[in-house]
Write an enzyme that holds these catalytic residues in place. Structure first.
Site, short mmCIF file in Angstrom:
data_model
loop_
_atom_site.label_atom_id
_atom_site.label_comp_id
_atom_site.label_asym_id
_atom_site.label_seq_id
_atom_site.Cartn_x
_atom_site.Cartn_y
_atom_site.Cartn_z
N ASP A 612 4.50 -6.95 -1.00
CA ASP A 612 3.27 -7.02 -0.20
C ASP A 612 3.55 -7.35 1.27
OD1 ASP A 612 1.75 -6.40 -2.38
OD2 ASP A 612 1.34 -8.48 -2.91
N ARG A 643 0.65 2.38 2.78
CA ARG A 643 1.15 1.46 3.82
C ARG A 643 2.32 2.04 4.62
NH1 ARG A 643 0.27 -4.25 0.51
NH2 ARG A 643 -1.93 -4.39 1.06
C1 S3P Z 1 0.35 -8.20 -7.97
C2 S3P Z 1 1.37 -7.30 -8.15
C3 S3P Z 1 1.80 -6.36 -7.12
C4 S3P Z 1 1.28 -6.75 -5.74
C5 S3P Z 1 -0.17 -7.12 -5.77
C6 S3P Z 1 -0.39 -8.31 -6.70
C7 S3P Z 1 -0.03 -9.10 -9.09
O1 S3P Z 1 1.29 -5.08 -7.43
O2 S3P Z 1 1.48 -5.69 -4.84
O3 S3P Z 1 -0.61 -7.46 -4.49
O4 S3P Z 1 -0.76 -10.08 -8.85
O5 S3P Z 1 0.42 -8.84 -10.21
P1 S3P Z 1 2.11 -4.03 -8.32
O6 S3P Z 1 2.15 -4.55 -9.71
O7 S3P Z 1 1.34 -2.75 -8.22
O8 S3P Z 1 3.44 -3.96 -7.69
#
Ligand code: S3P
Length: 740
Positions: A612, A643
């Site tokens: 992120d 992004r």
């Molecule tokens: C998250 C997992 C990530 C992250 C998101 C929050 C989570 O996403 O980018 O902001 O809380 O499990 P992805 O599982 O799509 O990588």
């Protein structure tokens, strides 16, 4: 903001205003006024602490009040103006909450002979079928629309104060003319209420003869829900706004005649077309409603500055979501502190409230969840709207697949464009029944299959904590063992928190295993600060000469600290101090100072650990010496925005040589100019371009920043306190509001 607010009519709305004003500390004293026959209600309001005191006489009630809010039904407003007239003061701001606005302005004109310049008519579009102070809630107006309809006389300072007060309470404020307000509300609120009342009136009489209600189906309940609203209030509203309503009734009559005629001549094709058009129009309305919900926010950043001081950024978003989910499924009461009071986590909180979980707060980051147990969720009455939050949608899809009820998950435009097959496909392999759009996107229509899910041994094709967590939650309701293997380590908050709730999850190498054996036992959770929010300051302080910052109580779970590793590889000065463990999660204070950065090839194994943080890391790369290359990060293309593309476009506007690639970006570091960039509604992009201002050579304007509220509503104030010259401009497009 005020010394003394007097609320005239302390019912559902008046009581909720008083509660919200108190919660936000907007007035030293809050008093109520009511008629003799309302005394019992006023007494209750005082007992509940909603008001400090009450009066049955208007003079002492409004004496020394710098704000008077009239929260009576619209039909009573003229008599309230008459009561107030002898004590009307220039020093006081008067506002109301009436559902029709032309009538309020006319009433003022009749009573005073002119429209007072300190009268600010307003209408919160919020409410409940219940009435009375008992039903009042401090958060009734949070994220609800509030329309101010100034007259030509209304003083701008009075208008601004009322606007500011409602914004503090959490409402989304628009300004429009009373005429426009009344026309819009007649079509979207008053007419539907009349139709519901009329239908129930008609069928009620039939029921007396034939007991038809016994056989009433869901359609009847859905269509007529609003007919349980307060009859006096609606009688008032309809009379007050009849000029707008009557032509609409006429048009409805013509439409019904047309449908009757189509039936008489058996024109099923035309009927089908009418229904299809209506179905699509409703979808369009819902989408428009969402966009109109967003006032637009622009960040304007003056170049330069440095970040100095000490700060605790808000709570971790991932953990906040999970605390609500697991706390709700636990047996007993879970207390959460440090909860992130931002839209994403609040969407999860609301979803669980909609499924019958009693959740108190959040107040200053504290939430109390009265867990209903693993099998205690109730069918939501409506679609669960999850806003911008991918985590809510993906995790909930797993949890809801194995429930004994059906559910529908919807989201905003960005979320409705994000891939959901990554969760629905493995869930289908477990026996779940979830329908997506053809493109594999939300809305997700879940048919609950309690007892019918089977465990899965799933090797994820991408490193995603959301997919992993989704399947683990489904695994809690599946027969046999569910095992999820990840291609690279991803955040493990679900596994850690499940263990914290005494639910067994085994972790072996890159696999996590769960079964339906077990229950969750309530626990207390202290959510640390979100390293993803801290990231903006880690980069900001690293790139701005003279910066020296201490970020307190930050979660440093090793599955999240890629940002620290990458910045250190680039030459940043970050010290990890006072390491400790809080509720099963490592926490530390981070000390960051300015240090010249150099470009690097970002090691691919760090990508999921900083997933992120790339938008802001791209900003670091833009001012570093030499080239930075990111590869293996195609996941960035399916976040809240693409992004890779959005950041490359914005950096190019700022004069940076940033070349997007399918799975990353190549950035030649150097200097940053200024310009106008857009965040494309992506919170992290908005904050990243703001941070770029610290090293920009000219002002930067970042458009479309409303979604910063999804993860970090305090950002604009905090970053300013620490040393960035950021101005936040809010605009509500008047015409936009018309679709409400
Ligand atoms: C998250 C997992 C990530 C992250 C998101 C929050 C989570 O996403 O980018 O902001 O809380 O499990 P992805 O599982 O799509 O990588």
């Amino acid at each position: 903001m005020f010394n003394r607010i007097c609320v005239i009519g302390v019912g559902l709305i008046g009581g909720s205003i008083a509660r919200a004003v108190r919660q936000q500390g907007l007035s030293k004293t809050i008093v109520g006024y009511g008629r003799q026959e309302d005394e019992q209600n006023l007494q209750k309001a005082k007992q509940l602490g909603v008001i400090d005191d009450y009066y049955l006489d208007i003079e002492p009630a409004v004496q020394d009040a710098d704000c008077v809010v009239i929260a009576t039904p619209v039909g009573a407003i003229e008599s309230i103006f008459t009561l107030l007239k002898p004590f009307w003061s220039d020093q006081t701001i008067y506002s109301d909450v009436g559902s029709t606005k032309g009538s309020v302005i006319c009433a003022a004109q009749r009573v005073f002979g002119y429209i007072p310049d300190n009268l600010v008519p307003a209408h919160p579009i919020a409410g409940a079928e219940q009435s009375g102070v008992d039903a009042s809630l401090a958060d009734l107006f949070v994220n609800k629309r509030l329309i101010i309809t100034p007259s030509i006389a209304t003083r701008p300072d009075a208008l601004n104060k009322v606007r500011h007060c409602w914004e503090q309470i959490g409402a989304i404020v628009s300004v429009m003319s009373a005429k426009q307000h009344d026309a819009v509300l007649a079509a979207t609120s008053h007419l539907p209420h009349i139709l519901a009342f009329a239908l129930v009136d008609l069928l009620g009489h039939k029921d007396e003869q034939n007991e038809i209600f016994k056989y009433a189906a869901g359609g009847f309940k859905d269509f007529t829900r609003i007919a349980s609203s307060d009859a006096i209030m609606w009688q008032d509203i309809c009379v007050a706004n009849k000029d707008e309503i009557i032509p609409l009734i006429q048009q409805t009559r013509e439409q019904l005649d047309r449908i009757q005629h189509l039936l008489e001549i058996n024109d099923s094709q035309q009927l089908f077309e009418t229904f299809t058009y209506a179905r699509k129009a409703r979808q369009r309305f819902l989408e428009q409603f969402e966009t109109t919900m967003s006032k637009s926010i622009t960040f304007k950043i003056q170049p330069g500055g440095k970040l100095q001081g000490e700060v605790r950024v808000p709570g971790d978003k991932s953990m906040s979501h999970r605390s609500i989910m697991l706390g709700s499924l636990a047996e007993g009461v879970t207390h959460v502190t440090g909860f992130l009071e931002a839209e994403d986590a609040l969407a999860t909180l609301q979803a669980f409230r909609d499924m019958g979980v009693q959740i108190e707060g959040p107040v200053n980051g504290c939430v109390t969840i009265h867990g209903v147990g693993k099998h205690g969720l109730q069918a939501p009455k409506n679609e669960l709207y999850l806003g911008n939050s991918g985590t809510s949608m993906r995790l909930l899809s797993g949890l809801l697949a194995g429930q004994p009820f059906d559910s529908v998950l919807t989201g905003d435009k960005s979320l409705s464009g994000r891939p959901m097959k990554r969760v629905t496909e493995p869930l289908a392999a477990m026996g779940a029944n979830i329908k997506t759009t053809e493109k594999g996107t939300a809305p997700l229509r879940i048919t609950g299959r309690a007892g019918q899910l089977n465990g899965i041994d799933y090797v994820m094709p991408m490193a995603s904590a959301q997919v992993k967590s989704c399947l683990l939650l489904a695994g809690m309701y599946a027969n046999g063992v569910t095992r999820v293997t990840e291609p690279a380590p991803t955040r493990d908050h679900t596994e850690r928190m499940l263990n914290g709730f005494a639910y067994p999850v085994k972790r072996e190498g890159s696999a996590a295993t769960i079964t339906s054996e077990g229950s969750l036992i309530a626990t207390d959770i202290d959510v640390p600060s979100d390293i993803s929010s801290a990231a903006f300051f880690l980069v900001g302080a690293s790139i701005a000469p003279g910066s020296d910052l201490l970020l307190k109580h930050v979660g440093i779970n090793p599955t999240r600290t890629g940002i620290i590793d990458i910045l250190r590889l680039m030459g940043a000065s970050i010290e990890v101090l006072n390491q400790r463990e809080v509720g099963g999660e490592p926490v530390a204070d981070l000390h960051v100072k300015y240090s010249p950065l150099k470009g690097i090839d970002i090691p691919e194994e760090l990508v999921p650990l900083a997933i992120d943080e790339f938008p802001v890391l791209f900003v670091a790369a833009a001012v570093a010496e030499g080239q930075t290359r990111l590869t293996g990060a195609e996941e960035l293309r399916v976040k809240e925005s693409d992004r890779i593309q959005v950041m490359a476009d914005g950096l190019q506007v700022l004069g940076v040589n940033a070349q997007p690639t399918p799975d990353g970006m190549i950035i030649q570091g150097g200097s940053l100019g200024g310009g106008v960039v857009t965040s494309h509604g992506d919170h992290r992009v908005a904050m990243s371009f703001s941070i770029a201002g610290l090293r920009a050579q000219a002002p930067i304007t970042v458009l479309d920043c409303i979604n910063v509220n999804t993860s970090f509503p305090e950002f604009k104030d905090l970053v300013k306190t620490l040393g960035l010259n950021l101005d936040c401009e809010e605009t509500s497009d008047l015409n936009d509001s018309a679709s409400h």
